[in-house]
Design an enzyme around this catalytic site. Structure first.
Site, PDB file in Angstrom:
ATOM      1  N   LYS A 112      55.689  18.422  35.859  1.00 38.59           N
ATOM      2  CA  LYS A 112      56.889  17.876  36.503  1.00 38.59           C
ATOM      3  C   LYS A 112      57.433  16.678  35.742  1.00 38.59           C
ATOM      4  CE  LYS A 112      56.251  19.223  41.345  1.00 38.59           C
ATOM      5  NZ  LYS A 112      56.109  18.728  42.725  1.00 38.59           N
ATOM      6  N   LYS A 195      55.023  31.229  38.202  1.00 38.08           N
ATOM      7  CA  LYS A 195      54.866  31.127  39.657  1.00 38.08           C
ATOM      8  C   LYS A 195      56.220  31.086  40.364  1.00 38.08           C
ATOM      9  CE  LYS A 195      54.164  27.156  41.603  1.00 38.08           C
ATOM     10  NZ  LYS A 195      53.675  25.847  42.088  1.00 38.08           N
ATOM     11  N   LYS A 198      59.812  26.958  45.086  1.00 44.71           N
ATOM     12  CA  LYS A 198      61.000  26.454  45.777  1.00 44.71           C
ATOM     13  C   LYS A 198      61.906  25.697  44.814  1.00 44.71           C
ATOM     14  CE  LYS A 198      58.662  24.939  49.997  1.00 44.71           C
ATOM     15  NZ  LYS A 198      57.589  24.162  49.393  1.00 44.71           N
TER      16      LYS A 198
HETATM   17  P1  TYM Z   1      53.775  23.366  48.384  1.00 40.30           P
HETATM   18  O1  TYM Z   1      54.707  22.881  49.412  1.00 40.30           O
HETATM   19  O2  TYM Z   1      54.211  23.399  46.961  1.00 40.30           O
HETATM   20  O3  TYM Z   1      53.301  24.816  48.748  1.00 40.30           O
HETATM   21  C1  TYM Z   1      52.752  25.131  50.020  1.00 40.30           C
HETATM   22  C2  TYM Z   1      51.636  26.177  49.899  1.00 40.30           C
HETATM   23  O4  TYM Z   1      52.155  27.389  49.319  1.00 40.30           O
HETATM   24  C3  TYM Z   1      51.366  27.765  48.192  1.00 40.30           C
HETATM   25  N1  TYM Z   1      52.256  28.397  47.205  1.00 40.30           N
HETATM   26  C4  TYM Z   1      52.031  29.608  46.666  1.00 40.30           C
HETATM   27  N2  TYM Z   1      51.052  30.505  46.857  1.00 40.30           N
HETATM   28  C5  TYM Z   1      51.129  31.655  46.149  1.00 40.30           C
HETATM   29  N3  TYM Z   1      52.138  31.944  45.275  1.00 40.30           N
HETATM   30  C6  TYM Z   1      53.133  31.067  45.061  1.00 40.30           C
HETATM   31  N4  TYM Z   1      54.116  31.351  44.226  1.00 40.30           N
HETATM   32  C7  TYM Z   1      53.110  29.827  45.780  1.00 40.30           C
HETATM   33  N5  TYM Z   1      53.940  28.756  45.804  1.00 40.30           N
HETATM   34  C8  TYM Z   1      53.394  27.888  46.683  1.00 40.30           C
HETATM   35  C9  TYM Z   1      50.794  26.454  47.682  1.00 40.30           C
HETATM   36  O5  TYM Z   1      49.638  26.658  46.902  1.00 40.30           O
HETATM   37  C10 TYM Z   1      50.503  25.725  48.967  1.00 40.30           C
HETATM   38  O6  TYM Z   1      49.269  26.134  49.513  1.00 40.30           O
HETATM   39  N6  TYM Z   1      50.639  19.520  47.597  1.00 40.30           N
HETATM   40  C11 TYM Z   1      50.930  20.636  48.472  1.00 40.30           C
HETATM   41  C12 TYM Z   1      51.129  20.240  49.909  1.00 40.30           C
HETATM   42  C13 TYM Z   1      50.049  19.407  50.501  1.00 40.30           C
HETATM   43  C14 TYM Z   1      48.785  19.844  50.942  1.00 40.30           C
HETATM   44  C15 TYM Z   1      48.145  18.695  51.470  1.00 40.30           C
HETATM   45  C16 TYM Z   1      48.138  21.073  50.933  1.00 40.30           C
HETATM   46  C17 TYM Z   1      50.127  18.073  50.775  1.00 40.30           C
HETATM   47  N7  TYM Z   1      48.980  17.657  51.366  1.00 40.30           N
HETATM   48  C18 TYM Z   1      46.858  18.780  51.998  1.00 40.30           C
HETATM   49  C19 TYM Z   1      46.852  21.120  51.454  1.00 40.30           C
HETATM   50  C20 TYM Z   1      46.220  19.989  51.978  1.00 40.30           C
HETATM   51  C21 TYM Z   1      52.203  21.317  48.004  1.00 40.30           C
HETATM   52  O7  TYM Z   1      53.026  20.745  47.352  1.00 40.30           O
HETATM   53  O8  TYM Z   1      52.386  22.589  48.471  1.00 40.30           O
END
Ligand code: TYM
Length: 332
Positions: A112, A195, A198
């Site tokens: 990023k 991947k 969003k």
């Molecule tokens: P975020 O918001 O990017 O994504 C949320 C969840 O979706 C999964 N994900 C995917 N899984 C499969 N294929 C994809 N293309 C794909 N894109 C997204 C992510 O792996 C995630 O599980 N840092 C985290 C949010 C967070 C969090 C936490 C998670 C903050 N605190 C504590 C677990 C525990 C994030 O940005 O996810």
């Protein structure tokens, strides 16, 4: 019951199918057998610039999508991260235990910050994984169900927990990531080796949960495949078809084998049409429910407030213990 924690960023008005398959579907299953906490991580979302009015809307919309996809806010605790002050408080303390080099090695940060350039990259983005560690550790979490892209952050969380415990005494449970191999990474339909995200630059290969069914069907029909033909799962040589087969298999709750059999000798057009039907049917239902929920924002806000109280009750106890061990004078 085993404690489970996960979260998602409200960084768009709709989640994408990778969030649904990689996270939400597992959450829905796991909430039945676990003591589950699911947050909408708005503090994380602001590590890249957000429009304030949009952020507020996206936070509600994300909550509505959790619920519409099957997260039960009376069985699980579904809350907004910024409603529980302990997150930011523990994150600060953990920042002081995190090495600069250690944080610099986080691949998501590297990607990023490279994209944004040094001047646009904030200290918040750098500290993002430490805030995530605070989320997880505040709840004495045992299991963290996430997609593959979050594995390194959960590793860091384990390291920080162990470091804190050895320096200040046993305080935090050491969590474990739960990553379901076959579905942990859903790929962009136009670029099936990267991947789905969003924040993708082009949305042509992103399936949004809340898109009009027509739009979704069109994107699936235009998904990149290969010139060879043949609906066969081969990640190496046919990444586009493999990705579509994974999505199809999950959304229809069918094995890859049975799909290969059904489409043997048929073209990609038939295959994509079948997939589009399954996706638009599931997401159509979810979309309807989301619109209903967003129709009554006051009710949604009430529900989030009650859930935030439950979350704070747990988090505050952990925070008080951690602060005490670190030597902070208790306020009388
Ligand atoms: P975020 O918001 O990017 O994504 C949320 C969840 O979706 C999964 N994900 C995917 N899984 C499969 N294929 C994809 N293309 C794909 N894109 C997204 C992510 O792996 C995630 O599980 N840092 C985290 C949010 C967070 C969090 C936490 C998670 C903050 N605190 C504590 C677990 C525990 C994030 O940005 O996810």
């Amino acid at each position: 019951k085993t404690r489970l924690y996960s979260g998602m960023q409200p960084s768009a008005d709709s989640l994408q199918i990778g969030n649904y398959i990689g996270a939400l579907l597992n959450w829905k299953k796991l909430q039945q057998t676990h003591d589950a906490f699911f947050s909408i991580v708005d503090l994380h979302a602001i590590t890249v610039a957000q429009d304030p009015a949009k952020l507020r809307e996206n936070t509600r919309a994300t909550a509505a999508q959790y619920i519409a996809a099957g997260i039960d806010p009376s069985a699980s605790t579904l809350y907004v991260q910024s409603h529980v002050a302990a997150h930011a408080q523990l994150a600060w303390a953990l920042n002081t235990l995190t090495g600069f080099g250690e944080a610099s090695r986080m691949t998501q940060f590297k990607d990023k910050s490279l994209k944004q350039g040094a001047d646009a990259t904030t200290v918040g983005l750098f500290a993002y994984p430490v805030l995530m560690a605070a989320d997880i550790l505040l709840f004495q979490t045992e299991i963290v169900p996430v997609g593959e892209d979050q594995r390194q952050h959960v590793e860091l969380t384990r390291d920080l927990a162990a470091r804190f415990n050895s320096r200040f005494g046993d305080t935090f449970t050491i969590p474990e990531a739960s990553i379901i191999r076959d579905t942990a990474k859903i790929y962009d339909l136009q670029n099936p080796t990267s991947k789905m995200s969003k924040s993708a630059e082009s949305h042509a290969g992103v399936i949004w949960m809340l898109d009009e069914p027509k739009v979704t069907a069109k994107k699936i029909m235009r998904a990149v495949t290969d010139a060879e033909g043949g609906v066969v799962f081969d990640r190496e040589n046919k990444p586009g078809v493999a990705n579509l087969l994974t999505i199809y298999s999950v959304m229809a709750e069918r094995s890859i084998q049975s799909l290969e059999d059904e489409y043997a000798g048929k073209g990609y057009g038939d295959f994509k049409k079948g997939l589009a039907e399954v996706v638009t049917e599931t997401f159509g239902t979810i979309r309807g429910r989301v619109l209903e929920l967003l129709d009554d924002p006051a009710e949604l806000d009430r529900l989030l407030a009650a859930n935030a109280d439950r979350a704070a009750a747990v988090a505050d106890v952990t925070l008080a213990g951690a602060f005490d061990r670190m030597g902070f004078l208790a306020r009388r």
